[in-house]
Design an enzyme around this catalytic site. Structure first.
Site, PDB file in Angstrom:
ATOM      1  N   ASN A 116       9.426  40.199  50.976  1.00  0.00           N
ATOM      2  CA  ASN A 116       9.335  39.498  49.685  1.00  0.00           C
ATOM      3  C   ASN A 116      10.405  39.942  48.684  1.00  0.00           C
ATOM      4  O   ASN A 116      10.610  39.286  47.651  1.00  0.00           O
ATOM      5  CB  ASN A 116       7.949  39.665  49.051  1.00  0.00           C
ATOM      6  CG  ASN A 116       6.865  38.845  49.731  1.00  0.00           C
ATOM      7  OD1 ASN A 116       5.687  39.195  49.704  1.00  0.00           O
ATOM      8  ND2 ASN A 116       7.245  37.738  50.351  1.00  0.00           N
TER       9      ASN A 116
ATOM     10  N   ASP B 103      -1.891  33.269  51.126  1.00  0.00           N
ATOM     11  CA  ASP B 103      -0.700  32.420  51.053  1.00  0.00           C
ATOM     12  C   ASP B 103      -0.999  31.115  50.312  1.00  0.00           C
ATOM     13  O   ASP B 103      -2.118  30.611  50.364  1.00  0.00           O
ATOM     14  CB  ASP B 103      -0.221  32.122  52.481  1.00  0.00           C
ATOM     15  CG  ASP B 103       1.199  31.583  52.501  1.00  0.00           C
ATOM     16  OD1 ASP B 103       1.890  31.660  51.472  1.00  0.00           O
ATOM     17  OD2 ASP B 103       1.615  31.071  53.551  1.00  0.00           O
TER      18      ASP B 103
ATOM     19  N   GLU C 137      -9.966  38.236  65.487  1.00  0.00           N
ATOM     20  CA  GLU C 137     -10.072  36.783  65.534  1.00  0.00           C
ATOM     21  C   GLU C 137      -9.155  36.244  64.443  1.00  0.00           C
ATOM     22  O   GLU C 137      -9.176  36.738  63.308  1.00  0.00           O
ATOM     23  CB  GLU C 137     -11.519  36.347  65.272  1.00  0.00           C
ATOM     24  CG  GLU C 137     -12.490  36.777  66.347  1.00  0.00           C
ATOM     25  CD  GLU C 137     -12.181  36.169  67.710  1.00  0.00           C
ATOM     26  OE1 GLU C 137     -11.709  35.021  67.754  1.00  0.00           O
ATOM     27  OE2 GLU C 137     -12.402  36.858  68.724  1.00  0.00           O
TER      28      GLU C 137
HETATM   29  C1  FPP Z   1       2.092  34.070  49.074  1.00  0.00           C
HETATM   30  O1  FPP Z   1       2.170  32.856  48.376  1.00  0.00           O
HETATM   31  C2  FPP Z   1       1.604  35.095  48.204  1.00  0.00           C
HETATM   32  C3  FPP Z   1       2.306  36.199  47.846  1.00  0.00           C
HETATM   33  C4  FPP Z   1       3.667  36.489  48.335  1.00  0.00           C
HETATM   34  C5  FPP Z   1       1.752  37.167  46.910  1.00  0.00           C
HETATM   35  C6  FPP Z   1       0.273  37.370  46.970  1.00  0.00           C
HETATM   36  C7  FPP Z   1      -0.119  37.930  45.687  1.00  0.00           C
HETATM   37  C8  FPP Z   1      -1.254  37.664  45.021  1.00  0.00           C
HETATM   38  C9  FPP Z   1      -2.354  36.859  45.572  1.00  0.00           C
HETATM   39  C10 FPP Z   1      -1.448  38.154  43.658  1.00  0.00           C
HETATM   40  C11 FPP Z   1      -1.058  39.560  43.497  1.00  0.00           C
HETATM   41  C12 FPP Z   1      -2.193  40.459  43.679  1.00  0.00           C
HETATM   42  C13 FPP Z   1      -2.025  41.760  43.518  1.00  0.00           C
HETATM   43  C14 FPP Z   1      -3.168  42.671  43.507  1.00  0.00           C
HETATM   44  C15 FPP Z   1      -0.671  42.291  43.354  1.00  0.00           C
HETATM   45  P1  FPP Z   1       3.572  32.147  48.249  1.00  0.00           P
HETATM   46  O2  FPP Z   1       4.183  32.542  46.975  1.00  0.00           O
HETATM   47  O3  FPP Z   1       4.418  32.449  49.450  1.00  0.00           O
HETATM   48  O4  FPP Z   1       3.121  30.649  48.229  1.00  0.00           O
HETATM   49  P2  FPP Z   1       3.913  29.421  48.849  1.00  0.00           P
HETATM   50  O5  FPP Z   1       4.017  29.669  50.337  1.00  0.00           O
HETATM   51  O6  FPP Z   1       3.029  28.272  48.538  1.00  0.00           O
HETATM   52  O7  FPP Z   1       5.249  29.363  48.183  1.00  0.00           O
END
Ligand code: FPP
Length: 252
Positions: free
Chosen positions: A76, A28, A214
């Site tokens: 999402n 995140d 954990e």
């Molecule tokens: C949360 O950050 C992250 C996600 C919803 C996507 C996670 C994806 C990756 C790390 C890259 C993709 C990797 C692959 C292999 C597909 P957020 O966007 O919710 O961040 P924020 O809370 O700061 O807005």
């Protein structure tokens, strides 16, 4: 009710607990990382893939055998279409670019989550990544994509009902039977569940599987995560005393 056969024994009594066999991560903070730099959110996700590459490599080096990462949740889909498309594109690019190397390095790839609803090209790629690495045993990378724990449990319940109907299951319904219908049926439960970005939530990730994990909430934003942060997380894990509901002999 009897104890589940699969529930591990407590770890304690001098010495360090074993290294976590299975680490799960809620990656995140990509959006906040990008915003802090005046970049579009998609740039944060792109850097998130690099953090994932660093983490997979470090996890193998540190003796972790199973790494499960949350890449795209069933919730999402509520994000703007452009961001959803970016996340799909990043999964595709990651698999296309890294599959051969991961395969050569002994990594078995699994993608957990609902396949239904994935664009056909992504579903084909995911199937290929899984089938081409099915014989690997050195390291297990599971990417949760279009994944939500409640959705997984619901699909398991539906599959169980169908199996009862077909006569391939005849009960009684045990914890082991439930597990056998989950996407994670051939994975051990996570020992350590990390969430980055300073949020204190599980967000529908591995709810059944993380019963005894954990939990570690770290302030670092996901794009800044790497070997140092994973080492720090393992050190914190080693400070924990795992009881699995039991009482530690000799404890007051
Ligand atoms: C949360 O950050 C992250 C996600 C919803 C996507 C996670 C994806 C990756 C790390 C890259 C993709 C990797 C692959 C292999 C597909 P957020 O966007 O919710 O961040 P924020 O809370 O700061 O807005």
């Amino acid at each position: 009710m009897g104890r589940a056969g699969a529930t591990p024994e407590p770890t304690h009594g001098g010495g360090e607990p074993p290294a976590p066999q299975h680490v799960a991560i809620i990656m995140d903070g990509n959006g906040r990382w990008a915003k802090a730099r005046g970049l579009p959110r998609t740039a944060g996700h792109e850097r998130g893939v690099e953090a994932l590459r660093r983490t997979v490599e470090a996890a193998g080096d540190l003796g972790i055998r199973y790494l499960t990462v949350f890449s795209f949740s069933t919730e999402n889909w509520r994000r703007p279409a452009a961001e959803v498309n970016t996340l799909f594109g990043l999964l595709k690019a990651y698999v296309q670019r890294d599959l051969q190397r991961l395969k050569n390095e002994g990594v078995r790839i699994r993608v957990i989550g609902q396949r239904e609803g994935l664009p056909p090209d992504i579903a084909d790629l995911v199937n290929r990544a899984e089938s081409e690495t099915v014989g690997n045993t050195k390291f297990h990378l599971s990417i949760a994509f279009n994944y939500g724990s409640r959705n997984e449990i619901l699909r398991a319940a539906e599959a169980y009902a169908k199996a009862l109907n077909d006569g391939t299951e005849n009960g009684p319904l045990t914890e082991e039977a439930v597990k056998s219908f989950l996407d994670t049926k051939d994975l051990p439960d996570p020992d350590l569940l990390i969430r980055t970005s300073g949020e204190y939530r599980i967000s529908n990730f591995l709810l059944w599987q993380a019963a005894y994990a954990e939990l570690l909430f770290m302030d670092v934003l996901w794009p800044d995560f790497g070997r140092t942060q994973l080492e720090g997380a393992i050190a914190k894990f080693h400070e924990r005393e795992r009881r699995f509901g039991a009482v530690i002999p000799g404890a007051s």
